[in-house]
Scaffold this motif. Structure first.
Motif, PDB file in Angstrom:
ATOM      1  N   VAL A 248       0.844  -1.194   0.000  1.00  8.53           N
ATOM      2  CA  VAL A 248       0.000   0.000   0.000  1.00  8.53           C
ATOM      3  C   VAL A 248       0.878   1.243   0.000  1.00  8.53           C
ATOM      4  O   VAL A 248       2.095   1.173   0.221  1.00  8.53           O
ATOM      5  CB  VAL A 248      -0.944   0.037   1.227  1.00  8.53           C
ATOM      6  N   SER A 249       0.274   2.389  -0.229  1.00  3.75           N
ATOM      7  CA  SER A 249       1.007   3.650  -0.223  1.00  3.75           C
ATOM      8  C   SER A 249       1.352   4.056   1.207  1.00  3.75           C
ATOM      9  O   SER A 249       0.743   3.566   2.162  1.00  3.75           O
ATOM     10  CB  SER A 249       0.161   4.747  -0.866  1.00  3.75           C
ATOM     11  N   PRO A 250       2.334   4.954   1.390  1.00  3.61           N
ATOM     12  CA  PRO A 250       2.653   5.426   2.751  1.00  3.61           C
ATOM     13  C   PRO A 250       1.445   6.033   3.461  1.00  3.61           C
ATOM     14  O   PRO A 250       1.239   5.801   4.648  1.00  3.61           O
ATOM     15  CB  PRO A 250       3.741   6.479   2.510  1.00  3.61           C
ATOM     16  N   LYS A 251       0.632   6.810   2.721  1.00  2.00           N
ATOM     17  CA  LYS A 251      -0.555   7.417   3.332  1.00  2.00           C
ATOM     18  C   LYS A 251      -1.532   6.354   3.807  1.00  2.00           C
ATOM     19  O   LYS A 251      -2.056   6.418   4.925  1.00  2.00           O
ATOM     20  CB  LYS A 251      -1.235   8.359   2.352  1.00  2.00           C
ATOM     21  N   ASP A 252      -1.791   5.357   2.950  1.00  2.00           N
ATOM     22  CA  ASP A 252      -2.715   4.284   3.336  1.00  2.00           C
ATOM     23  C   ASP A 252      -2.143   3.461   4.484  1.00  2.00           C
ATOM     24  O   ASP A 252      -2.892   3.013   5.369  1.00  2.00           O
ATOM     25  CB  ASP A 252      -3.002   3.380   2.138  1.00  2.00           C
ATOM     26  N   PHE A 253      -0.833   3.238   4.472  1.00  2.00           N
ATOM     27  CA  PHE A 253      -0.194   2.498   5.561  1.00  2.00           C
ATOM     28  C   PHE A 253      -0.424   3.234   6.874  1.00  2.00           C
ATOM     29  O   PHE A 253      -0.793   2.616   7.890  1.00  2.00           O
ATOM     30  CB  PHE A 253       1.308   2.359   5.297  1.00  2.00           C
ATOM     31  N   PHE A 254      -0.195   4.550   6.871  1.00  2.00           N
ATOM     32  CA  PHE A 254      -0.366   5.343   8.085  1.00  2.00           C
ATOM     33  C   PHE A 254      -1.823   5.318   8.540  1.00  2.00           C
ATOM     34  O   PHE A 254      -2.110   5.121   9.726  1.00  2.00           O
ATOM     35  CB  PHE A 254       0.079   6.787   7.825  1.00  2.00           C
ATOM     36  N   THR A 255      -2.743   5.488   7.596  1.00  3.44           N
ATOM     37  CA  THR A 255      -4.167   5.489   7.947  1.00  3.44           C
ATOM     38  C   THR A 255      -4.598   4.128   8.491  1.00  3.44           C
ATOM     39  O   THR A 255      -5.330   4.050   9.490  1.00  3.44           O
ATOM     40  CB  THR A 255      -5.018   5.850   6.720  1.00  3.44           C
ATOM     41  N   ASN A 256      -4.153   3.047   7.840  1.00  3.44           N
ATOM     42  CA  ASN A 256      -4.494   1.697   8.317  1.00  3.44           C
ATOM     43  C   ASN A 256      -3.971   1.463   9.722  1.00  3.44           C
ATOM     44  O   ASN A 256      -4.643   0.846  10.556  1.00  3.44           O
ATOM     45  CB  ASN A 256      -3.932   0.649   7.368  1.00  3.44           C
ATOM     46  N   ARG A 257      -2.765   1.957   9.986  1.00 11.12           N
ATOM     47  CA  ARG A 257      -2.184   1.797  11.336  1.00 11.12           C
ATOM     48  C   ARG A 257      -3.005   2.586  12.356  1.00 11.12           C
ATOM     49  O   ARG A 257      -3.242   2.102  13.473  1.00 11.12           O
ATOM     50  CB  ARG A 257      -0.725   2.255  11.320  1.00 11.12           C
ATOM     51  N   LEU A 258      -3.439   3.776  11.987  1.00 10.52           N
ATOM     52  CA  LEU A 258      -4.289   4.561  12.883  1.00 10.52           C
ATOM     53  C   LEU A 258      -5.593   3.837  13.188  1.00 10.52           C
ATOM     54  O   LEU A 258      -6.077   3.837  14.327  1.00 10.52           O
ATOM     55  CB  LEU A 258      -4.597   5.923  12.252  1.00 10.52           C
ATOM     56  N   MET A 259      -6.157   3.187  12.184  1.00 15.81           N
ATOM     57  CA  MET A 259      -7.423   2.496  12.394  1.00 15.81           C
ATOM     58  C   MET A 259      -7.242   1.220  13.224  1.00 15.81           C
ATOM     59  O   MET A 259      -8.142   0.824  13.962  1.00 15.81           O
ATOM     60  CB  MET A 259      -8.086   2.173  11.058  1.00 15.81           C
ATOM     61  N   ILE A 260      -6.076   0.584  13.097  1.00 18.00           N
ATOM     62  CA  ILE A 260      -5.783  -0.537  13.993  1.00 18.00           C
ATOM     63  C   ILE A 260      -5.729  -0.043  15.434  1.00 18.00           C
ATOM     64  O   ILE A 260      -6.274  -0.662  16.350  1.00 18.00           O
ATOM     65  CB  ILE A 260      -4.456  -1.210  13.604  1.00 18.00           C
ATOM     66  N   GLU A 261      -5.073   1.106  15.633  1.00 20.57           N
ATOM     67  CA  GLU A 261      -4.999   1.683  16.979  1.00 20.57           C
ATOM     68  C   GLU A 261      -6.385   2.050  17.485  1.00 20.57           C
ATOM     69  O   GLU A 261      -6.699   1.866  18.666  1.00 20.57           O
ATOM     70  CB  GLU A 261      -4.079   2.903  16.979  1.00 20.57           C
ATOM     71  N   ALA A 262      -7.224   2.562  16.592  1.00 17.20           N
ATOM     72  CA  ALA A 262      -8.593   2.901  16.977  1.00 17.20           C
ATOM     73  C   ALA A 262      -9.340   1.661  17.443  1.00 17.20           C
ATOM     74  O   ALA A 262     -10.038   1.677  18.469  1.00 17.20           O
ATOM     75  CB  ALA A 262      -9.313   3.563  15.805  1.00 17.20           C
ATOM     76  N   GLN A 263      -9.203   0.569  16.698  1.00 15.52           N
ATOM     77  CA  GLN A 263      -9.870  -0.675  17.077  1.00 15.52           C
ATOM     78  C   GLN A 263      -9.331  -1.204  18.402  1.00 15.52           C
ATOM     79  O   GLN A 263     -10.093  -1.726  19.232  1.00 15.52           O
ATOM     80  CB  GLN A 263      -9.683  -1.718  15.974  1.00 15.52           C
ATOM     81  N   ARG A 264      -8.022  -1.088  18.607  1.00 18.13           N
ATOM     82  CA  ARG A 264      -7.448  -1.521  19.881  1.00 18.13           C
ATOM     83  C   ARG A 264      -8.064  -0.747  21.031  1.00 18.13           C
ATOM     84  O   ARG A 264      -8.486  -1.327  22.042  1.00 18.13           O
ATOM     85  CB  ARG A 264      -5.924  -1.287  19.875  1.00 18.13           C
ATOM     86  N   LYS A 265      -8.123   0.574  20.881  1.00 16.14           N
ATOM     87  CA  LYS A 265      -8.628   1.409  21.972  1.00 16.14           C
ATOM     88  C   LYS A 265     -10.123   1.195  22.200  1.00 16.14           C
ATOM     89  O   LYS A 265     -10.598   1.217  23.338  1.00 16.14           O
ATOM     90  CB  LYS A 265      -8.314   2.886  21.691  1.00 16.14           C
ATOM     91  N   LEU A 266     -10.862   0.982  21.122  1.00 16.98           N
ATOM     92  CA  LEU A 266     -12.289   0.676  21.282  1.00 16.98           C
ATOM     93  C   LEU A 266     -12.479  -0.642  22.016  1.00 16.98           C
ATOM     94  O   LEU A 266     -13.476  -0.842  22.716  1.00 16.98           O
ATOM     95  CB  LEU A 266     -12.968   0.611  19.911  1.00 16.98           C
ATOM     96  N   HIS A 267     -11.495  -1.533  21.861  1.00 19.54           N
ATOM     97  CA  HIS A 267     -11.604  -2.866  22.441  1.00 19.54           C
ATOM     98  C   HIS A 267     -11.319  -2.864  23.936  1.00 19.54           C
ATOM     99  O   HIS A 267     -11.936  -3.614  24.687  1.00 19.54           O
ATOM    100  CB  HIS A 267     -10.634  -3.801  21.725  1.00 19.54           C
ATOM    101  N   TYR A 268     -10.360  -2.040  24.389  1.00 18.74           N
ATOM    102  CA  TYR A 268      -9.974  -2.128  25.799  1.00 18.74           C
ATOM    103  C   TYR A 268     -10.183  -0.846  26.605  1.00 18.74           C
ATOM    104  O   TYR A 268      -9.961  -0.829  27.809  1.00 18.74           O
ATOM    105  CB  TYR A 268      -8.513  -2.577  25.937  1.00 18.74           C
ATOM    106  N   SER A 269     -10.588   0.258  25.976  1.00 20.18           N
ATOM    107  CA  SER A 269     -10.789   1.496  26.719  1.00 20.18           C
ATOM    108  C   SER A 269     -12.253   1.902  26.670  1.00 20.18           C
ATOM    109  O   SER A 269     -13.058   1.314  25.955  1.00 20.18           O
ATOM    110  CB  SER A 269      -9.915   2.622  26.147  1.00 20.18           C
ATOM    111  N   THR A 270     -12.589   2.923  27.436  1.00 14.83           N
ATOM    112  CA  THR A 270     -13.976   3.401  27.499  1.00 14.83           C
ATOM    113  C   THR A 270     -14.094   4.822  26.956  1.00 14.83           C
ATOM    114  O   THR A 270     -14.990   5.563  27.324  1.00 14.83           O
ATOM    115  CB  THR A 270     -14.490   3.361  28.947  1.00 14.83           C
ATOM    116  N   LEU A 271     -13.191   5.216  26.071  1.00 16.79           N
ATOM    117  CA  LEU A 271     -13.222   6.550  25.494  1.00 16.79           C
ATOM    118  C   LEU A 271     -14.466   6.725  24.618  1.00 16.79           C
ATOM    119  O   LEU A 271     -14.911   5.796  23.954  1.00 16.79           O
ATOM    120  CB  LEU A 271     -11.974   6.794  24.639  1.00 16.79           C
ATOM    121  N   SER A 272     -15.007   7.921  24.602  1.00 15.92           N
ATOM    122  CA  SER A 272     -16.080   8.232  23.668  1.00 15.92           C
ATOM    123  C   SER A 272     -15.468   8.386  22.277  1.00 15.92           C
ATOM    124  O   SER A 272     -14.251   8.502  22.125  1.00 15.92           O
ATOM    125  CB  SER A 272     -16.783   9.533  24.068  1.00 15.92           C
TER     126      SER A 272
END
Length: 313
Positions: A248-272
């Motif tokens: 993938v492109s660098p931009k897509d790589f960065f965005t995909n990594r951000l979304m993985i982090e989002a899923q991680r945080k949704l999974h174990y944190s209680t942030l809105s």
């Protein structure tokens, strides 16, 4: 049996379990110490399984704070890492990195394995770098040929002997030397099992630097041009290198990594959603929600509902 080794302010853990033991990840900060010098904690193999209530608590997803490596000597077991199930069999090895969401598996019968955990400070004490540890080829499992499998098992056994069997405490240098030897084997096998590649290749080195830059500055969301400049590359060169190793492109790589982090945080944190968006560096929560759905195929509400359904299984 578990043993915690405190090395210059960092924790390293090596575990050898037999078929009658469970597969719970050990606590990374021991609450009782038996040796002030090495900060060692030992649990007996004969400790009974926790109650059902305690088991369920142990089996909840958690964010790793250290590197985690498990080698299956015999048997089969399934881990969940970043919401993906990974089944390991005889001779398979799984490694995970800090910040990944890890769900310990249920105990498995007739399973023999070794497990080691160590943090960034421990890694920094070793005399060389190990590119595999940041997973540049996007595969967190390693399968060994017979010769390498025997050497890896022997390395684990030596560490196990040093940390559990020997009555005398080994020097820190000895422990680090054998940990280094083990990681050399894993690094070699990681690249050997993929397409032929020159580990010292400049492009691979730059891709690893790019991955580290993404991890270091993830929530800052720097521009791709800024990252390229830090790596002494043109944007075109960075695009070509990242595309070569990730697809993938660098931009897509960065965005995909951000979304993985989002899923991680949704999974174990209680942030809105709004709090999560700001924490990940988004100025507009609605835009964050749109990016999340585009990358995952689900809205944040749908994602959370899916996770709740899975937790009831």
């Amino acid at each position: 049996m578990q043993k915690y080794l405190h090395i210059f302010g960092c924790w390293a853990v090596i575990v050898k379990l037999h078929p009658t033991n469970d597969m719970y990840e050990p606590n990374e900060t021991p609450n009782s110490l038996q040796n002030d010098k090495l900060k060692i904690k030992i649990n007996s193999d004969e400790n009974p399984y926790p109650s059902t209530h305690i088991q369920q608590k142990f089996l909840k997803p958690r964010k790793l704070t250290s590197y985690f490596i498990v080698f299956i000597e015999s048997g089969s077991i399934t881990y969940k890492l970043d919401l993906q199930e990974i089944t390991l069999k005889d001779g398979h090895l799984l490694f995970a990195m800090p910040n990944q969401v890890f769900t310990p598996p249920y105990k498995a019968d007739n399973l023999k394995y070794f497990k080691v955990l160590f943090d960034e400070n421990t890694l920094a004490l070793l005399p060389q770098q190990f590119p595999f540890i940041v997973n540049p080829l996007n595969s967190q499992t390693i399968i060994f040929d017979n010769a390498a499998r025997q050497r890896v098992r022997m390395s684990f056994e030596i560490l196990n002997q040093i940390l559990y069997i020997d009555k005398h405490q080994a020097d820190t240098e000895i422990i680090l030397a054998y940990l280094n030897s083990l990681l050399v084997e894993l690094n070699s096998a990681y690249f050997k099992n993929k397409e032929p590649i020159n580990i010292s290749d400049t492009n691979l080195s730059k891709f690893i630097e790019f991955k580290l830059a993404v991890e270091t500055h993830l929530t800052e969301q720097p521009s791709i041009n800024t990252i390229a400049e830090k790596l002494a590359l043109t944007t075109n060169s960075l695009y070509r290198i990242v595309k070569e190793y990730s697809g993938v492109s660098p931009k897509d790589f960065f965005t995909n990594r951000l979304m993985i982090e989002a899923q991680r945080k949704l999974h174990y944190s209680t942030l809105s959603v709004k709090e999560l968006a700001y924490e990940l560096g988004f100025n507009d929560p609605d835009y964050f929600s749109r990016v999340f759905k585009k990358c995952t195929g689900k809205s944040i509400r749908e994602f959370l509902e899916t996770q709740q359904d899975l937790s009831r299984e």
